[in-house]
Design an enzyme around this catalytic site. Structure first.
Site, mmCIF file in Angstrom:
data_model
loop_
_atom_site.group_PDB
_atom_site.id
_atom_site.type_symbol
_atom_site.label_atom_id
_atom_site.label_comp_id
_atom_site.label_asym_id
_atom_site.label_seq_id
_atom_site.Cartn_x
_atom_site.Cartn_y
_atom_site.Cartn_z
ATOM 1 C CG HIS A 190 -1.954 -0.822 1.061
ATOM 2 N ND1 HIS A 190 -2.265 -1.925 1.992
ATOM 3 C CD2 HIS A 190 -2.950 -0.924 0.297
ATOM 4 C CE1 HIS A 190 -3.357 -2.769 1.607
ATOM 5 N NE2 HIS A 190 -4.006 -2.148 0.649
ATOM 6 C CD GLU A 427 -7.043 -2.793 -20.469
ATOM 7 O OE1 GLU A 427 -6.032 -2.369 -20.008
ATOM 8 O OE2 GLU A 427 -7.999 -3.063 -19.904
ATOM 9 C CG ASP A 451 -3.263 -4.489 -18.823
ATOM 10 O OD1 ASP A 451 -2.356 -5.425 -18.254
ATOM 11 O OD2 ASP A 451 -4.238 -4.285 -18.187
ATOM 12 N NE ARG A 461 0.231 -3.515 -15.461
ATOM 13 C CZ ARG A 461 -0.860 -2.910 -15.426
ATOM 14 N NH1 ARG A 461 -1.699 -3.208 -16.398
ATOM 15 N NH2 ARG A 461 -0.936 -1.793 -14.708
ATOM 16 C CB CYS A 498 -6.002 6.056 -19.886
ATOM 17 S SG CYS A 498 -6.614 4.140 -20.090
HETATM 18 C C1 PEP Z 1 -3.349 0.044 -18.893
HETATM 19 O O1 PEP Z 1 -3.566 -1.356 -18.662
HETATM 20 O O2 PEP Z 1 -2.717 0.663 -19.592
HETATM 21 C C2 PEP Z 1 -4.470 0.820 -17.915
HETATM 22 C C3 PEP Z 1 -4.566 2.194 -17.979
HETATM 23 O O3 PEP Z 1 -5.230 0.046 -17.015
HETATM 24 P P1 PEP Z 1 -4.359 -0.336 -15.714
HETATM 25 O O4 PEP Z 1 -3.055 0.048 -15.476
HETATM 26 O O5 PEP Z 1 -5.239 -0.164 -14.431
HETATM 27 O O6 PEP Z 1 -4.385 -2.206 -15.882
HETATM 28 MG MG MG Z 2 -5.064 -2.390 -17.737
#
Ligand code: PEP
Ligand code: MG
Length: 536
Positions: A190, A427, A451, A461, A498
């Site tokens: 956390h 993604e 992703d 990742r 994003c």
């Molecule tokens: C991504 O996969 O780039 C994303 C923005 O979602 P998360 O990082 O929450 O999997």
């Molecule tokens: Mg993602």
């Protein structure tokens, strides 16, 4: 000058004084106890005192705009009511005739070892909570109230500790922290998540004994490179200043001219809680491009109810004051585990029941969330986004659920935004390949490069061993990003990015040229991006 190498957890560069907070490894002089009953009593008294310390930490965090940290402390406090933990500690005190503090630290290690061995990221994160709470307990038991002096207001400190610690962040105060350095990995802890959302440069994997010898030394933490530079010389300082300039703390003239062409590109924010919105807006975000709602599910001990969710989404919509708020439905599974949900042990969790797949497999949970979002849409400009899409079928099913909930609300005469916009995350490579078909079903795309990179390059990742393979700048990813923007244009829908790559200042012009309408960036990078694009 000396350099200590570690692993980057949250990028950034800062200078400060190293302050070492030693691990409570309880090398008690007392190896045995003469009265186990008295030791057990001491243990229970310490628990009460530790609860009070948690309450104080909670108050301090809440009043210092550290809402996320305050929530973590509350969750950690529940460990003090864990019967298994109590049983293990008191059992050991009785059986091994050892002092309470020693039993706490031995049981702490046992529990943490067990949690860390699991492939469940949530349990691994929990192990750091057990560590933190046990440290508070052993501190009380050994009456070690040797709190380090309060930081001088003008002096920022680099906290060095065995584990990243939420309570040290709270106690020190975010404005006094230049960085965090720890020995254990803890990227799932956390404290690491909080450091990320506060933009605190953080590195792990540094030997705590080596750091102990450097207590009170001046240092630069360069978390982009994953290194701590002790007593830096002038040449190094100049190099670092140059690097900070390159990274957006001051753009060159040439860059500024380039970015002027990006006037259509909206800068949005990625948030993990309602509280993050204040931060996002004060850093210049024009809207929220990604509200990761899974955190609402991860920080509770049961499914959040319709009312609980509605209150949160409504408060978020109101705070946005007419700006767009894209709420992503819970992206649970993979590295985001929720303890109270049935989660079979999956060989490849990242390829398992994750994102929209999990939502479709738990219709009650999914529809409750959709209903809460729809109800909140009467209070602001909300859009809904579905994660981890691989087929058109998933989108039509998800939209089918949404229609059912809309119908329910109509019959209950509860108002909502009839024209709420629906988007999907791109993604997975499959989503890129069928972008034209998906575009016919939705109002917008948002590319999740985190992703997309993992699935395209077959590089986990969360696995540091394959960090070098996990390259969001790989030509395959860049080609995919271009293809998605083109598909968006062809079908007349909006496109955004994003994932973390959207926060890469060096790529902003490329994204703008590709035709993206927005980038949604982490709070840590937001000031740099909005600063660099000021006056476009
Ligand atoms: C991504 O996969 O780039 C994303 C923005 O979602 P998360 O990082 O929450 O999997
Ligand atoms: Mg993602």
């Amino acid at each position: 000058m000396q350099k200590i190498k570690g692993k980057k957890i949250c990028g950034g560069i800062n200078e400060g004084i190293i302050r070492v907070f030693s691990d409570k490894d309880c090398e008690s002089d007392l190896k045995t106890n003469n009265d186990s009953g008295a030791e057990i009593e001491r243990f229970f008294a310490a628990k009460s005192r530790a609860k009070k310390i948690c309450d104080d930490l909670y108050d301090k965090a809440a009043s210092n705009d550290l809402k996320e940290a305050a929530e973590v402390v509350l969750a950690q406090k529940t460990i003090l009511d864990d019967e298994e933990f109590d049983k293990a500690v008191t059992g050991m005190i009785e059986k091994d005739k050892i002092p309470a503090e020693r039993a706490v630290s031995l049981i702490r290690d046992e529990f943490c070892e067990l949690f860390k061995k699991s492939d469940d990221e949530k349990l691994i994160a929990r192990s750091y909570d057990v560590y933190e709470i046990s440290d508070i307990l052993t501190e009380v038991l050994s009456e070690d109230n040797e709190t380090k002096e309060e930081a001088d207001k003008d002096e920022k400190i680099i906290i060095a500790s065995k584990n990243l610690s939420t309570s040290l962040i709270i106690k020190t105060g975010k404005e006094n922290i230049a960085g965090l350095v720890s020995e254990s990995d803890g990227k799932n802890s956390h404290a690491a998540i909080i450091a990320g959302s506060l933009g605190i440069p953080t590195i792990t994997g540094c030997n705590i004994n080596e750091l102990s010898a450097l207590d009170e030394s001046k240092a630069i933490i360069d978390a982009y490179e994953g290194e701590l530079i002790i007593e830096p010389d002038e040449e190094t300082i100049n190099g670092i200043i140059e690097k900070m300039t390159e990274r957006g703390n001051g753009m060159s003239n040439e860059d500024q001219i380039d970015l002027k062409d990006c006037s259509h590109l909206k800068i949005l924010a990625n948030i993990g809680s309602v509280a993050d919105i204040d931060n996002a807006l004060s850093s210049g975000a024009e809207g929220v491009g990604l509200f990761r709602t899974e955190f609402i599910f991860m920080d509770t001990y049961d499914y959040p109810t319709l009312e609980e969710q509605y209150e949160k989404y409504k408060e978020a919509a109101e705070k946005m004051n007419g700006r767009e708020l894209i709420i992503r439905t819970a992206d649970i599974g993979g590295d985001k585990k929720v303890p109270y949900m049935t989660m079979l042990s999956e060989g490849n969790p990242a390829l398992g029941l994750k994102g929209i797949r999990r939502s479709l497999s738990e219709p009650e949970m999914f529809k409750t969330q959709l209903k809460a979002i729809l109800m909140a849409s009467a209070s602001g400009k909300i859009s809904i986004m579905f994660p981890m899409i691989t087929s058109v079928n998933e989108v039509t099913k998800a939209k089918g659920n949404l229609e059912e909930v809309k119908e329910e609300l109509r019959s209950e005469k509860i108002s909502f935004d009839e024209n709420i916009r629906v988007g999907v995350m791109i993604e997975t490579p499959a989503a890129v390949m069928i972008a034209d078909e998906l575009a016919k079903e939705v109002d917008f795309f948002s590319v999740g490069t985190n992703d997309l990179t993992q699935y395209t390059l077959a590089a986990d990742r969360c696995n540091a061993e394959v960090d070098d393979y996990y390259d969001p700048h790989h030509p395959a990813i860049i080609k995919m990003l271009k293809a998605v923007a083109e598909a968006g244009k062809r079908n007349g829908i909006k496109t955004g990015i994003c994932g973390e790559l959207g926060s890469d200042i060096s790529m902003i012009k490329t994204f703008s040229d590709m035709g993206y309408d927005s980038v949604s960036v982490s709070l840590a990078k937001l000031p740099v991006i909005t600063g660099a694009l000021k006056g476009r």
